[in-house]
Design an enzyme around this catalytic site. Structure first.
Site, PDB file in Angstrom:
ATOM      1  N   TYR A   1      -7.656   0.160  -1.320  1.00  0.00           N
ATOM      2  CA  TYR A   1      -6.693   0.249  -0.212  1.00  0.00           C
ATOM      3  C   TYR A   1      -5.288  -0.016  -0.769  1.00  0.00           C
ATOM      4  O   TYR A   1      -4.976  -1.125  -1.225  1.00  0.00           O
ATOM      5  CB  TYR A   1      -7.029  -0.750   0.907  1.00  0.00           C
ATOM      6  CG  TYR A   1      -8.353  -0.453   1.598  1.00  0.00           C
ATOM      7  CD1 TYR A   1      -8.984   0.778   1.463  1.00  0.00           C
ATOM      8  CD2 TYR A   1      -8.965  -1.413   2.402  1.00  0.00           C
ATOM      9  CE1 TYR A   1     -10.194   1.044   2.096  1.00  0.00           C
ATOM     10  CE2 TYR A   1     -10.178  -1.151   3.040  1.00  0.00           C
ATOM     11  CZ  TYR A   1     -10.780   0.089   2.871  1.00  0.00           C
ATOM     12  OH  TYR A   1     -11.985   0.347   3.487  1.00  0.00           O
TER      13      TYR A   1
HETATM   14  N1  LIG Z   1     -16.365   1.772   3.928  1.00  0.00           N
HETATM   15  C1  LIG Z   1     -15.573   2.794   4.137  1.00  0.00           C
HETATM   16  O1  LIG Z   1     -15.743   3.872   3.522  1.00  0.00           O
HETATM   17  C2  LIG Z   1     -14.445   2.668   5.110  1.00  0.00           C
HETATM   18  C3  LIG Z   1     -13.747   3.835   5.516  1.00  0.00           C
HETATM   19  C4  LIG Z   1     -12.698   3.685   6.438  1.00  0.00           C
HETATM   20  C5  LIG Z   1     -12.366   2.430   6.928  1.00  0.00           C
HETATM   21  N2  LIG Z   1     -13.050   1.314   6.504  1.00  0.00           N
HETATM   22  C6  LIG Z   1     -12.713  -0.033   7.028  1.00  0.00           C
HETATM   23  O2  LIG Z   1     -12.790   0.015   8.443  1.00  0.00           O
HETATM   24  C7  LIG Z   1     -11.524  -0.394   9.011  1.00  0.00           C
HETATM   25  C8  LIG Z   1     -11.300   0.351  10.295  1.00  0.00           C
HETATM   26  O3  LIG Z   1     -11.388   1.764  10.085  1.00  0.00           O
HETATM   27  P1  LIG Z   1     -10.462   2.759  10.886  1.00  0.00           P
HETATM   28  O4  LIG Z   1      -9.039   2.404  10.620  1.00  0.00           O
HETATM   29  O5  LIG Z   1     -10.900   4.135  10.612  1.00  0.00           O
HETATM   30  O6  LIG Z   1     -10.812   2.309  12.398  1.00  0.00           O
HETATM   31  P2  LIG Z   1     -10.603   2.961  13.818  1.00  0.00           P
HETATM   32  O7  LIG Z   1     -10.649   1.823  14.772  1.00  0.00           O
HETATM   33  O8  LIG Z   1     -11.573   4.051  14.045  1.00  0.00           O
HETATM   34  O9  LIG Z   1      -9.166   3.623  13.803  1.00  0.00           O
HETATM   35  C9  LIG Z   1      -7.993   2.833  13.724  1.00  0.00           C
HETATM   36  C10 LIG Z   1      -6.854   3.591  14.399  1.00  0.00           C
HETATM   37  O10 LIG Z   1      -7.059   3.567  15.801  1.00  0.00           O
HETATM   38  C11 LIG Z   1      -5.829   3.398  16.454  1.00  0.00           C
HETATM   39  N3  LIG Z   1      -5.906   2.141  17.214  1.00  0.00           N
HETATM   40  C12 LIG Z   1      -6.501   0.983  16.856  1.00  0.00           C
HETATM   41  N4  LIG Z   1      -6.434   0.083  17.839  1.00  0.00           N
HETATM   42  C13 LIG Z   1      -5.761   0.673  18.854  1.00  0.00           C
HETATM   43  C14 LIG Z   1      -5.363   0.245  20.148  1.00  0.00           C
HETATM   44  N5  LIG Z   1      -5.668  -0.971  20.603  1.00  0.00           N
HETATM   45  N6  LIG Z   1      -4.683   1.116  20.926  1.00  0.00           N
HETATM   46  C15 LIG Z   1      -4.392   2.375  20.488  1.00  0.00           C
HETATM   47  N7  LIG Z   1      -4.747   2.824  19.268  1.00  0.00           N
HETATM   48  C16 LIG Z   1      -5.428   1.982  18.462  1.00  0.00           C
HETATM   49  C17 LIG Z   1      -4.755   3.394  15.399  1.00  0.00           C
HETATM   50  O11 LIG Z   1      -4.338   4.735  15.268  1.00  0.00           O
HETATM   51  P3  LIG Z   1      -2.816   5.123  14.962  1.00  0.00           P
HETATM   52  O12 LIG Z   1      -2.539   4.614  13.573  1.00  0.00           O
HETATM   53  O13 LIG Z   1      -2.825   6.610  15.073  1.00  0.00           O
HETATM   54  O14 LIG Z   1      -1.980   4.428  16.000  1.00  0.00           O
HETATM   55  C18 LIG Z   1      -5.499   2.960  14.157  1.00  0.00           C
HETATM   56  O15 LIG Z   1      -4.904   3.443  12.956  1.00  0.00           O
HETATM   57  C19 LIG Z   1     -10.498  -0.137   7.910  1.00  0.00           C
HETATM   58  O16 LIG Z   1      -9.351  -0.963   8.040  1.00  0.00           O
HETATM   59  C20 LIG Z   1     -11.288  -0.487   6.675  1.00  0.00           C
HETATM   60  O17 LIG Z   1     -11.287  -1.896   6.482  1.00  0.00           O
HETATM   61  C21 LIG Z   1     -14.081   1.444   5.619  1.00  0.00           C
END
Ligand SMILES: NC(=O)c1ccc[n+]([C@@H]2O[C@H](COP(=O)([O-])OP(=O)(O)OC[C@H]3O[C@@H](n4cnc5c(N)ncnc54)[C@H](OP(=O)(O)O)[C@@H]3O)[C@@H](O)[C@H]2O)c1
Length: 343
Positions: free
Chosen positions: A51
């Site tokens: 990251y």
């Molecule tokens: N193991 C793996 O391969 C892998 C892959 C991906 C992620 N991860 C882990 O999983 C975590 C979460 O993944 P993800 O970022 O894809 O999660 P997600 O919850 O599916 O998407 C996060 C996005 O949702 C929006 N968001 C979040 N909370 C919100 C709210 N209360 N209101 C409005 N929009 C909201 C934001 O979008 P906007 O930025 O567009 O505002 C944010 O960037 C990462 O930080 C990482 O630690 C792991």
């Protein structure tokens, strides 16, 4: 809300992902978010060496210097990075990557060390033995796997078992109301083997927020709007009738509960058996504050059913054949000679 047992660790039911910290989220705001997260009673933080090419782990260092005893830290190894360089799960590289993560975070033990994805170029046994060595050396408390298919996770678990190596205590996999493939094989296996699941992408990368839907163009600058076509959260991948109907249902349930769409989407995950802690990925403090309320949101059985009604994965052979024609429950916990029936 109670904690969840992950191997020897007790984690909170929400995990804070750090993927955007230091890139989309400024450092100062990231630290404020980490403060708010633990002040709300949670203790589980997810990061990875890739990251920001190590930046997310580095940002954690000054914060962990003040809060190390209050949190469980998970990090990952596998993908290409500049320190230690290269990529993959060869034993030598795993050792160097672990040391680099410890150094970047300024800690002397990683609570959960996860392989970020399989590495087909390295014998599985070599990787698992190297991971076991890290546990024995006291550099790592417990192990996890991420993005493994079910057959490989089962194979790995059996191999660890046979050799007496430290087991994978957790699976990190993509799981949300718009990506439910894990329900076909991975989740039933994890429940049977007692390996909890920590879902990444719990809002589908930002789709399950209420800012997207039928005929609504994703807002400029949002993850979904900016995502390249080959990314999991790409707009065209999410634009299905089932997903749009799910948004409609989530809006209705959210209105009934006085909650937000993201809160309902996270609360749905928290109600799926075998899920330990969704890894939330807020980009801002405001988004985090919204998501924190999901931990205490109670949904009725009918609300849970409606939220999940439009995206269930297809019924698959052999499960369909076993259940419908032969009355065998393919999800019945595995019986193992000499072991109590697992969860
Ligand atoms: N193991 C793996 O391969 C892998 C892959 C991906 C992620 N991860 C882990 O999983 C975590 C979460 O993944 P993800 O970022 O894809 O999660 P997600 O919850 O599916 O998407 C996060 C996005 O949702 C929006 N968001 C979040 N909370 C919100 C709210 N209360 N209101 C409005 N929009 C909201 C934001 O979008 P906007 O930025 O567009 O505002 C944010 O960037 C990462 O930080 C990482 O630690 C792991």
């Amino acid at each position: 809300m109670d904690g969840f047992e992950v191997g020897p660790l007790t984690v909170s039911r929400l995990c804070l992902g750090t993927m955007l910290m230091g890139t989309s989220t400024p450092v100062r705001e990231a630290h404020t978010m980490l403060d708010a997260f633990i002040e709300a009673g949670h203790n589980f933080i997810d990061t990875a060496d890739v990251y920001g090419d190590g930046l997310a782990e580095e940002i954690l260092r000054p914060w962990l210097a003040r809060h190390r005893d209050q949190v469980i830290v998970a990090t990952k190894v596998r993908f290409r990075g500049s320190d230690p360089g290269g990529e993959g799960l060869a034993p030598d590289r795993i050792g160097k990557a672990c040391d680099a993560s410890l150094r970047r975070m300024g800690i002397d033990v990683i609570d959960l060390y996860e392989v970020h994805a399989p590495d087909p170029d390295v014998p599985l046994e070599d990787t698992l033995e190297a991971l076991d060595g890290l546990v024995r050396a006291g550099k790592v408390r417990a192990l996890g796997a991420s993005n493994y298919p079910a057959w490989l996770l089962a194979w790995a678990a059996r191999t660890q078992d046979c050799h007496g190596w430290a087991p994978f205590a957790v699976l990190q996999a993509q799981y949300s109301l718009v990506e439910r493939s894990v329900e076909m094989e991975l989740l039933p296996f994890c429940r049977s083997a007692g390996i909890p699941l920590t879902p990444w992408g719990p809002l589908g990368g930002g789709f399950l927020t209420g800012r997207h839907g039928r005929g609504i163009v994703p807002p400029a600058g949002s993850r979904v709007a900016e995502a390249a076509d080959d990314l999991e959260e790409a707009a065209q991948r999410r634009a299905t009738e089932g997903n749009f109907r799910t948004i409609d249902e989530l809006r209705a349930v959210a209105n009934e509960c006085g909650a937000s769409v993201p809160q309902v989407a996270i609360a749905w995950l928290l109600n799926q058996p075998g899920v330990a802690a969704p890894i939330i990925g807020p980009r801002t403090l405001e988004q985090l504050r919204d998501l924190l309320a999901a931990a205490s949101l109670s949904l009725s059985a009918d609300q849970l059913r409606r939220a999940g009604a439009h995206t269930a994965p297809p019924e698959m052979y052999p499960n369909r054949f076993l259940a419908e024609q032969n009355h065998i429950n393919p999800e019945q916990p595995l019986r193992r000679a000499g072991h109590p029936v697992s969860r």
